[in-house]
Design a protein around this motif. Structure first.
Motif, PDB file in Angstrom:
ATOM      1  N   LEU A   5      31.590  18.593-134.070  1.00 28.72           N
ATOM      2  CA  LEU A   5      31.778  17.181-133.728  1.00 28.72           C
ATOM      3  C   LEU A   5      30.457  16.414-133.788  1.00 28.72           C
ATOM      4  O   LEU A   5      30.415  15.270-134.259  1.00 28.72           O
ATOM      5  CB  LEU A   5      32.401  17.053-132.328  1.00 28.72           C
ATOM      6  CG  LEU A   5      33.866  17.471-132.205  1.00 28.72           C
ATOM      7  CD1 LEU A   5      34.313  17.427-130.756  1.00 28.72           C
ATOM      8  CD2 LEU A   5      34.742  16.573-133.055  1.00 28.72           C
ATOM      9  N   ILE A   6      29.400  17.034-133.320  1.00 31.37           N
ATOM     10  CA  ILE A   6      28.081  16.384-133.352  1.00 31.37           C
ATOM     11  C   ILE A   6      27.637  16.177-134.794  1.00 31.37           C
ATOM     12  O   ILE A   6      27.171  15.087-135.172  1.00 31.37           O
ATOM     13  CB  ILE A   6      27.052  17.202-132.553  1.00 31.37           C
ATOM     14  CG1 ILE A   6      27.392  17.136-131.062  1.00 31.37           C
ATOM     15  CG2 ILE A   6      25.636  16.683-132.799  1.00 31.37           C
ATOM     16  CD1 ILE A   6      26.534  18.023-130.196  1.00 31.37           C
ATOM     17  N   TRP A   7      27.769  17.201-135.633  1.00 32.36           N
ATOM     18  CA  TRP A   7      27.390  17.072-137.038  1.00 32.36           C
ATOM     19  C   TRP A   7      28.248  16.035-137.753  1.00 32.36           C
ATOM     20  O   TRP A   7      27.753  15.254-138.564  1.00 32.36           O
ATOM     21  CB  TRP A   7      27.471  18.416-137.757  1.00 32.36           C
ATOM     22  CG  TRP A   7      26.266  19.255-137.505  1.00 32.36           C
ATOM     23  CD1 TRP A   7      26.189  20.364-136.726  1.00 32.36           C
ATOM     24  CD2 TRP A   7      24.953  19.014-137.994  1.00 32.36           C
ATOM     25  NE1 TRP A   7      24.905  20.842-136.703  1.00 32.36           N
ATOM     26  CE2 TRP A   7      24.117  20.027-137.474  1.00 32.36           C
ATOM     27  CE3 TRP A   7      24.379  18.055-138.807  1.00 32.36           C
ATOM     28  CZ2 TRP A   7      22.765  20.095-137.754  1.00 32.36           C
ATOM     29  CZ3 TRP A   7      23.036  18.125-139.087  1.00 32.36           C
ATOM     30  CH2 TRP A   7      22.242  19.134-138.555  1.00 32.36           C
ATOM     31  N   THR A   8      29.522  16.005-137.449  1.00 33.99           N
ATOM     32  CA  THR A   8      30.408  15.013-138.051  1.00 33.99           C
ATOM     33  C   THR A   8      29.980  13.602-137.638  1.00 33.99           C
ATOM     34  O   THR A   8      29.948  12.677-138.462  1.00 33.99           O
ATOM     35  CB  THR A   8      31.863  15.272-137.623  1.00 33.99           C
ATOM     36  OG1 THR A   8      32.220  16.598-137.970  1.00 33.99           O
ATOM     37  CG2 THR A   8      32.812  14.301-138.297  1.00 33.99           C
ATOM     38  N   ALA A   9      29.623  13.436-136.372  1.00 37.26           N
ATOM     39  CA  ALA A   9      29.168  12.132-135.894  1.00 37.26           C
ATOM     40  C   ALA A   9      27.881  11.714-136.601  1.00 37.26           C
ATOM     41  O   ALA A   9      27.717  10.549-136.976  1.00 37.26           O
ATOM     42  CB  ALA A   9      28.959  12.174-134.380  1.00 37.26           C
ATOM     43  N   PHE A  10      26.950  12.666-136.790  1.00 33.02           N
ATOM     44  CA  PHE A  10      25.700  12.362-137.499  1.00 33.02           C
ATOM     45  C   PHE A  10      25.960  11.961-138.951  1.00 33.02           C
ATOM     46  O   PHE A  10      25.328  11.037-139.470  1.00 33.02           O
ATOM     47  CB  PHE A  10      24.736  13.542-137.452  1.00 33.02           C
ATOM     48  CG  PHE A  10      23.938  13.629-136.191  1.00 33.02           C
ATOM     49  CD1 PHE A  10      23.233  12.537-135.708  1.00 33.02           C
ATOM     50  CD2 PHE A  10      23.890  14.813-135.474  1.00 33.02           C
ATOM     51  CE1 PHE A  10      22.489  12.614-134.552  1.00 33.02           C
ATOM     52  CE2 PHE A  10      23.156  14.903-134.306  1.00 33.02           C
ATOM     53  CZ  PHE A  10      22.456  13.799-133.839  1.00 33.02           C
ATOM     54  N   VAL A  11      26.862  12.659-139.602  1.00 35.82           N
ATOM     55  CA  VAL A  11      27.178  12.343-140.996  1.00 35.82           C
ATOM     56  C   VAL A  11      27.800  10.950-141.087  1.00 35.82           C
ATOM     57  O   VAL A  11      27.422  10.143-141.943  1.00 35.82           O
ATOM     58  CB  VAL A  11      28.109  13.420-141.594  1.00 35.82           C
ATOM     59  CG1 VAL A  11      28.682  12.965-142.928  1.00 35.82           C
ATOM     60  CG2 VAL A  11      27.380  14.731-141.746  1.00 35.82           C
ATOM     61  N   ILE A  12      28.747  10.658-140.203  1.00 35.77           N
ATOM     62  CA  ILE A  12      29.387   9.341-140.229  1.00 35.77           C
ATOM     63  C   ILE A  12      28.374   8.248-139.891  1.00 35.77           C
ATOM     64  O   ILE A  12      28.311   7.213-140.559  1.00 35.77           O
ATOM     65  CB  ILE A  12      30.587   9.311-139.262  1.00 35.77           C
ATOM     66  CG1 ILE A  12      31.698  10.217-139.801  1.00 35.77           C
ATOM     67  CG2 ILE A  12      31.103   7.883-139.071  1.00 35.77           C
ATOM     68  CD1 ILE A  12      32.852  10.422-138.845  1.00 35.77           C
ATOM     69  N   LEU A  13      27.551   8.477-138.877  1.00 32.57           N
ATOM     70  CA  LEU A  13      26.530   7.510-138.502  1.00 32.57           C
ATOM     71  C   LEU A  13      25.523   7.308-139.638  1.00 32.57           C
ATOM     72  O   LEU A  13      25.130   6.182-139.940  1.00 32.57           O
ATOM     73  CB  LEU A  13      25.807   7.968-137.235  1.00 32.57           C
ATOM     74  CG  LEU A  13      24.750   7.014-136.684  1.00 32.57           C
ATOM     75  CD1 LEU A  13      25.382   5.687-136.281  1.00 32.57           C
ATOM     76  CD2 LEU A  13      24.038   7.645-135.508  1.00 32.57           C
ATOM     77  N   GLY A  14      25.135   8.390-140.267  1.00 32.08           N
ATOM     78  CA  GLY A  14      24.218   8.297-141.396  1.00 32.08           C
ATOM     79  C   GLY A  14      24.808   7.486-142.533  1.00 32.08           C
ATOM     80  O   GLY A  14      24.129   6.674-143.158  1.00 32.08           O
ATOM     81  N   PHE A  15      26.086   7.703-142.826  1.00 27.72           N
ATOM     82  CA  PHE A  15      26.739   6.941-143.878  1.00 27.72           C
ATOM     83  C   PHE A  15      26.814   5.462-143.513  1.00 27.72           C
ATOM     84  O   PHE A  15      26.575   4.598-144.345  1.00 27.72           O
ATOM     85  CB  PHE A  15      28.144   7.482-144.157  1.00 27.72           C
ATOM     86  CG  PHE A  15      28.854   6.714-145.226  1.00 27.72           C
ATOM     87  CD1 PHE A  15      28.519   6.879-146.549  1.00 27.72           C
ATOM     88  CD2 PHE A  15      29.834   5.785-144.898  1.00 27.72           C
ATOM     89  CE1 PHE A  15      29.146   6.144-147.547  1.00 27.72           C
ATOM     90  CE2 PHE A  15      30.461   5.044-145.884  1.00 27.72           C
ATOM     91  CZ  PHE A  15      30.120   5.230-147.204  1.00 27.72           C
ATOM     92  N   VAL A  16      27.140   5.176-142.250  1.00 26.15           N
ATOM     93  CA  VAL A  16      27.228   3.779-141.814  1.00 26.15           C
ATOM     94  C   VAL A  16      25.871   3.094-141.957  1.00 26.15           C
ATOM     95  O   VAL A  16      25.777   1.959-142.413  1.00 26.15           O
ATOM     96  CB  VAL A  16      27.741   3.702-140.357  1.00 26.15           C
ATOM     97  CG1 VAL A  16      27.578   2.296-139.786  1.00 26.15           C
ATOM     98  CG2 VAL A  16      29.193   4.136-140.285  1.00 26.15           C
TER      99      VAL A  16
END
Length: 159
Positions: A5-16
């Motif tokens: 979940l943390i890695w997914t959040a980082f990936v989504i945040l990075g994309f945003v």
């Protein structure tokens, strides 16, 4: 599970955060643009916001291009022959002004007045300007200052 979940959040945040620059980069690659068109557009948009007409914006860009040409040519000449740096800069100024005068005499006067107010440190690239600085310092060390030169640097305060 929490790690995913943390890695997914980082990936989504990075994309945003990075989606704007990524999309701009992809558009540039697809259009074959090296960024120049984007910079010219930004230049015109900024000058338009300041109230300049299209002709005024084009004139300013033309003078800026002439200044960049002066810097490039003068720096190349000084790099190859440092002792004649002053003559090389003067020659380059006159050549670029005459090139611009053949198309736009009114802008050549603007360029002439701009170049008149610039020192060699403003015209040359930093590396070449430092080379000229070193040459001038070496020349100054070889010649002893005159009494007038020493007196000019003294602070005189009314007593």
């Amino acid at each position: 599970m929490v790690d995913i979940l943390i890695w997914t959040a980082f990936v989504i945040l990075g994309f945003v955060i990075l989606h704007g620059p990524i999309i701009a980069w992809v558009e540039d690659k697809l259009n074959g643009d090296d960024g120049h068109t984007r910079m010219v557009t930004a230049f015109h948009d900024d000058r338009r916001a300041r109230g300049l007409s299209y002709q005024q914006r084009c004139d300013e860009l033309r003078v800026r291009e002439a200044l960049a040409k002066t810097r490039r040519i003068a720096s190349d000449r000084v790099a190859t022959n440092v002792p004649s740096w002053f003559d090389d800069i003067q020659l380059t100024k006159e050549e670029v002004i005459s090139d611009l005068a053949s198309d736009r005499p009114d802008l050549s006067e603007v360029l002439r007045s701009t170049l008149r107010d610039l020192s060699y440190g403003d015209i040359l690239y930093p590396r070449e300007a430092q080379t000229v600085d070193r040459l001038c310092l070496q020349s100054a060390k070889r010649v002893a200052p005159t009494e007038d030169q020493i007196a000019a640097l003294r602070i005189v305060r009314p007593g």
